[in-house]
Scaffold this active site. Structure first.
Site, PDB file in Angstrom:
ATOM      1  N   GLU A  56       0.830  -1.215   0.000  1.00 64.89           N
ATOM      2  CA  GLU A  56       0.000   0.000   0.000  1.00 64.89           C
ATOM      3  C   GLU A  56       0.863   1.263   0.000  1.00 64.89           C
ATOM      4  OE1 GLU A  56      -2.425  -1.850   3.315  1.00 64.89           O
ATOM      5  OE2 GLU A  56      -3.933  -0.627   2.300  1.00 64.89           O
TER       6      GLU A  56
ATOM      7  N   GLU B  51      -4.582  -9.108   3.483  1.00 63.38           N
ATOM      8  CA  GLU B  51      -5.297  -8.751   4.708  1.00 63.38           C
ATOM      9  C   GLU B  51      -6.578  -9.557   4.928  1.00 63.38           C
ATOM     10  OE1 GLU B  51      -3.888  -6.576   2.666  1.00 63.38           O
ATOM     11  OE2 GLU B  51      -3.051  -4.878   3.755  1.00 63.38           O
TER      12      GLU B  51
END
Ligand SMILES: C[C@H](O)CC(=O)SCCNC(=O)CCNC(=O)[C@H](O)C(C)(C)COP(=O)(O)OP(=O)(O)OC[C@H]1O[C@@H](n2cnc3c(N)ncnc32)[C@H](O)[C@@H]1OP(=O)(O)O
Length: 689
Positions: free
Chosen positions: A90, A110
């Site tokens: 990210e 995630e």
């Protein structure tokens, strides 16, 4: 926790190299020695879950990734080597460009932890790779190579070496700073995002898919909602919603269970007295597999896929050709599913050599025997290989039931004998049960642990006993299903309730898929070892006597037709009736009445009970190993944290009381173990030893 080391070095070209070093995996940091960053430090997530205090979570999403990196005064380029996962990827996606080495691996895993990305991943990934690809990557938590990353649009340039990484990244930074290349702001990009109505349609298809996942997994649907927010209201609004949802999800029941499973999995490769000693493992580069049936060909497939040279031995050329064909089919099916590149398949196949004698065994590092479960046959094979193989060679058996001491009884190499119990299909199922006898050397266990890592299996080291840890613990699950059927509960209702609980298939469909004769062989073994609690059920024999062999001949509890979803075969009910008459365990001859929850409990509490015996006897090193075993060996729903975590969420006291009640009503099969009774009386969690 040691402080994270941050350094900044400005080169003559004016480019600043920022390195943040947080060994071993650079959890939420920029650049250490060999790993870019594997995401948010998972220990922080654990701390938040233990305390319920989300303020421990870093405020990185807007302030760091948007304000400092993406919209900061200076452009930044991510130089990626090793892993860029979760928050690590990210951060990279917030940069103006991403350069990666050819061996780098990328992903947003995630969702596997019960979370969604929390640093803008739900917004930037669709803007780089398009909505469909982003959804696919997020929902599967799949890790991709940097080459794939380039093809999909995440990576701007792939370099072949570590040395080139900084040089090329510097050039990109200069080109962007001096206007030769555009400075991109991923969050503002719209070129890969389809118009709202088209994106909504894509998201809707996924929502329908998600509805099929167990109800206790809210984050899959929520992730789609957050992606949609970004498409409808813009990337910034999406990031804000993502941050809010991420903080809520961290404290969800499924995130806690999945994090427990994550830590349980990490723990299995740590074996006191072996991995904490200064012994050095040896390399396993060439392995002989004996027997090319379903297990043997699966094992050979798993090995060649991990670049291990394999000698596959069969008893004649006919069988050998069949085995080689099965391996080819295994590899092709991976290519078809997009899990293997054609090029890699060819390389893997080139590592395989089929033989019908032992000539090639003179320089193998390990032999894995995977022949039929016949004691005499296995004994003669071990006797034979001892004469031919080099002295360092490890002798492993894939047996799922037979005592390893018996298998190796006719050899002098007791210290080299070990169980390597894989689950079918061996190239797909991730668990490896490593069975040690009282004579297996520490070095052999260490070698096999390393071998497990190479072939990408999750190891659990267990002691030698009937059924070892996995089959022994889950045998009562199948027996519980038989008992319920004979007590008058509908078999198809049992399967429905159990799949609603989160198992992929119910026990009766599992009977069909795994084959009745294998189950009957297990009953024989278990009845000999545990006669007081093995239920002799007439049902399986009756099914076979009626010409049913399950999936094998297309007729079992279900009807199997190629390309069709299996359908319950109601004509089987007559056979079940006959079994009930013969078993005669229905109180007063009448079917019992149970709620759905009781069905779940009557199947899984006996599993917990047996698991308690396995723990008490020291078959496993820690109770949480059985969580890993249940998730990866039996497909127990991971969002419930594994069998022992689930049991603790219910409480030993309740489980003990229910088993005690059923043992009085329905017999010794349900008799609670001493270990469970003690835990229940003292109020101690089962995971606490
Ligand atoms: C805000 C964000 O969106 C939220 C997030 O980023 S959530 C985190 C997402 N990241 C992940 O899920 C990655 C989890 N890690 C992994 O999958 C694997 O460790 C890996 C593929 C990175 C490396 O695998 P491998 O090379 O086999 O090394 P492995 O033995 O697993 O890890 C080495 C050590 O690093 C630790 N580690 C790995 N990832 C970690 C993380 N994210 N945080 C803290 N420690 C981590 C492991 O626990 C292990 O510690 P140990 O030796 O004490 O057990």
């Amino acid at each position: 926790m040691a402080p994270i080391l941050v350094s900044m070095e400005i080169g003559k070209d004016g480019i600043a190299i920022i390195r943040i070093c947080n060994p071993p995996v650079n959890a939420l940091t920029f650049s250490g020695d060999d790993k870019f960053c594997v995401g948010l430090d998972i220990n922080i997530i654990q701390k938040v879950q233990k305390t319920g205090d989300t303020s421990f979570l870093p405020d990185a999403s807007v302030e760091l990734v948007i304000d400092t990196i993406e919209n900061g005064k200076k452009p930044s380029v991510a130089a990626i080597q090793g892993f860029a996962l979760g928050g690590g990827l990210e951060l990279a996606m917030g940069c103006s460009a991403r350069i990666a080495t050819s061996r780098a691996e990328l992903g947003l895993p995630e969702l596997k932890l019960g979370l969604i990305p929390g640093c803008g991943g739900t917004q930037r990934l669709p803007r780089l790779v398009g909505t469909s690809k982003a959804i696919e990557m997020l929902m599967s938590s799949k890790i991709i190579t940097s080459e794939e990353g380039k093809e999909f649009g995440i990576i701007d340039d792939v370099v072949s070496s570590h040395e080139d990484l900084l040089t090329v990244s510097r050039l990109w930074a200069l080109d962007i700073a001096e206007g030769r290349k555009p400075r991109t702001h991923t969050l503002q990009r719209t070129d890969k995002i389809k118009p709202i109505h088209e994106s909504s349609a894509i998201l809707e298809v996924q929502r329908q898919q998600v509805l099929k996942t167990p109800r206790s997994m809210p984050h899959y649907k929520v992730c789609l909602d957050v992606i949609e927010e970004g498409i409808v209201s813009g990337g910034y609004a999406g990031v804000l919603k993502e941050d809010k949802v991420f903080r809520e999800l961290v404290l969800s029941k499924s995130a806690k269970a999945l994090l427990h499973a994550y830590f349980a999995e990490r723990a299995t490769s740590k074996v006191p007295g072996i991995t904490d000693c200064k012994i050095k493992h040896r390399k396993i580069e060439k392995v002989a597999v004996i027997g090319g049936g379903l297990m043997g060909s699966g094992i050979a497939t798993a090995l060649i896929l991990s670049s291990i040279q394999v000698i596959l031995k069969e008893i004649n050329f006919d069988y050998l050709l069949k085995s080689l064909k099965s391996i080819e089919v295994n590899l092709h099916s991976l290519v078809k599913r997009g899990e293997l590149l054609e090029k890699k398949m060819k390389k893997a196949f080139s590592l395989l050599k089929g033989v019908v004698d032992y000539e090639e065994f003179t320089n193998v590092d390990m032999v894995i025997e995977a022949v039929n479960e016949e004691v005499l046959l296995k004994q003669s094979i071990f006797e034979e290989i001892e004469k031919i193989c080099p002295p360092h060679c490890i002798f492993a058996s894939n047996t799922s039931t037979i005592d390893l001491n018996v298998i190796g009884a006719r050899t002098k190499s007791q210290d080299r004998i070990v169980g390597t119990h894989l689950f079918s299909p061996a190239h797909v199922m991730p668990l490896l049960e490593i069975v040690q006898t009282e004579n297996t050397s520490k070095l052999v266990i260490l070698d096999v642990l390393k071998f497990a890592k190479i072939i990408q299996k999750i190891p659990i080291v267990v002691k030698n006993c009937t059924g070892f840890a996995v089959n022994r613990t889950f045998f009562p699950y199948m027996q519980g299903a038989e008992i319920l059927a004979n007590l008058g509960v509908d078999v198809f209702r049992v399967d429905r309730v159990i799949t609603e609980f989160g198992m992929r298939i119910g026990p009766f469909q599992l009977f069909d898929l795994s084959g009745y004769s294998i189950f009957l062989a297990s009953v024989k073994e278990f009845a000999a070892a545990f006669p007081d609690r093995t239920f002799q059920c007439p049902l399986v024999q009756l099914m076979m006597a009626n010409g049913r062999t399950g999936k094998k001949n297309g007729r079992g509890y279900y009807l199997y037709k190629k390309g069709k979803i299996p359908e319950p075969d109601l004509s089987v009910l007559k056979i079940v009736e006959e079994s009930r008459r013969l078993a005669s365990i229905m109180p007063g001859g009448e079917p019992i009445s149970v709620m759905d929850q009781e069905i779940v409990e009557m199947l899984f509490f006996p599993v917990v009970n047996e698991a308690c015996r396995v723990i008490e006897e020291g078959v496993v090193l820690r109770a949480s190993d059985l969580d890993v075993a249940s998730i990866h060996g039996m497909k127990f729903p991971s969002e419930r944290g594994g069998i022992m975590y689930w049991a603790d969420s219910i409480g030993a006291e309740y489980i003990y009381a229910r088993l005690k009640y059923w043992s009085k009503a329905y017999g010794n099969f349900f008799q609670p173990s001493q270990f469970l009774q003690e835990k229940a009386t003292k109020g101690i969690p089962l995971l606490e030893l």
